[in-house]
Design an enzyme around this catalytic site. Sequence first.
Site, short mmCIF file in Angstrom:
data_model
loop_
_atom_site.label_atom_id
_atom_site.label_comp_id
_atom_site.label_asym_id
_atom_site.label_seq_id
_atom_site.Cartn_x
_atom_site.Cartn_y
_atom_site.Cartn_z
N SER A 1 0.83 -1.20 0.00
CA SER A 1 0.00 0.00 0.00
C SER A 1 0.87 1.26 0.00
O SER A 1 1.64 1.47 -0.92
CB SER A 1 -0.96 -0.05 1.20
N ASP A 47 -9.43 -5.24 -5.66
CA ASP A 47 -8.85 -4.18 -4.84
C ASP A 47 -9.49 -2.84 -5.20
O ASP A 47 -9.39 -2.37 -6.33
CB ASP A 47 -7.34 -4.11 -5.05
N HIS A 52 -7.38 -5.46 -1.19
CA HIS A 52 -6.22 -4.76 -0.64
C HIS A 52 -5.57 -5.48 0.55
O HIS A 52 -4.34 -5.60 0.63
CB HIS A 52 -6.64 -3.35 -0.23
#
Length: 399
Positions: A186, A341, A374
Site C-alpha cells: 500500500s 482491490d 487490498h
Amino acid sequence: MIMSASGFPSLALGCFLLALVVAPHVVHGLSRSLTQGGGAVAPSASAAGLCASEITIHGYQCQEFDAVTKDGYILSVQRIPEGRAGGGSTNKQPVFVQHGVLADGSAWLVNLPEQSLPLILADNGFDVWIANSRGTQFSRRHTSLSPSNPKFWDWSWDELAAFDLPAVFDLIHEKTGKKVHYVGHSLGTTIALASLSEGKLVDKLQSVALLSPVAYLTHITTALGIIAARSFLGELVADFLEALCARPGLDCYDFLTAFSGPNCCLNVSTVDLFLKNYPQSTSMKNLVHLSQTVRDGGLAKYNYEIADFNMEHYGDARPPVYNLSNIPHNVSMFLSYGGQDALADPKDVQLLLDSLKLHDVGKLTVQFVKDYAHMDFLMGLNAKDIVYSQVLSFFKNQH
C-alpha cells in the site's frame, strides 16, 4: 491515533486513513499522546518493543535498532537475522519490509509464523529488517521535538519517501555491507516509487517487490473512499464520521470491505487481532496529501493549495510531480495486484505499468490475483502460497 498539525487527534481523519491503508474500523478511544522526558513517548504496546511482543515469542532471534532520519526522527527497526531453526549461512541477503499508513511493523505479523511474510523470509534464508514509520507507536521519537509539539507532526508521505526510507536503507547497508531487497504494501509502495523516481535508494537497492501498489487513485470505486477523500479537502469537523456514515447506502460497519474491496481470504480471528493495535497514529498533513492524490489523479508532492506557499516550498505555483518514468529502467521490480482491490484498482495499476513500459526486458515481473483485494496481500491466509512464494522466488533469482 491520528494527529493533526496542532498535535491533537482528530476523529474526522479516521475515515480516510482507513481508506488508504490498513485500519478498516471506526477510530475510537482517541486521546492526546502522553509524553515523557526528552521528547520520547511511552508506546501503547509492549514497552519492550516489537521484538519481544511479536517475534521472539515465536522462537526467532530479533534485534532492535534505531534509524535516525536527516530531519531528526528516530525510527524503530527490528532485525530478524535468521530463521526459527537457526544456523545457516551468515552471508544472507537483507530484506527491508515496509508497512502502509495507519499501520506499523506489527501489521505483517498478525497471522501465524508460517503465514507471516517477514518470518517466512527469515525461514527461507533472508536477513529481515522491519521498519516502523515516524509517528507510529515505536517511532514517536525525535532528536529535539516532542510529539506534543505541532512541528513533530508537520510532514506527509513526501518526508517518508525523502527521509524515512533512505535512513533505514542506510542503517541496513551500514550493518550488512550488502544491497537490499525491498518489499512494501500500500503506502509502502507509494513512497518507494516516489523515492526511486527521484534517484534515491538506487545505489543500495537489489530489487523491489510492491504488493497492492498505490501510485494512482483515479479509479477508487467505494463510496466511502470517494466521499472521505473529498471531505479531507474541505472543512474537517468533529462529527465527520457520524455524518458520513449516516449517508444513504453507506455501510460503515464493515470498513474492510467498504474501503479496500471484498477481501477473499481473511481469518476473523486474525482481523480481530489486527484491530487491537490499530490504527496507528499519523499526521493530518499525511492524510490530506493522500486525499489530494485521489483528487488530482497523479503522484505529486504536497499541495499547499496557495500559490505563494507552493512557490515558497517548490519555486513554482504547483507542486512538482513524481515522474515514475524516471525510475531507473534496470531496477528489478515485482508487482502483485488484485482484481477486487478498491484502492489499488486494476485500472490504476495499469496506469502505473504504463509509466514503467520502458523498463528493461526481464526486469519487471507482474502478478495479477483475480480474487484478491487490498488486505489479502497483508493478511490473507493463502498469501503464503499465492503471493509470498512468488516474492521469495523473485528475490532468490536476483543476483
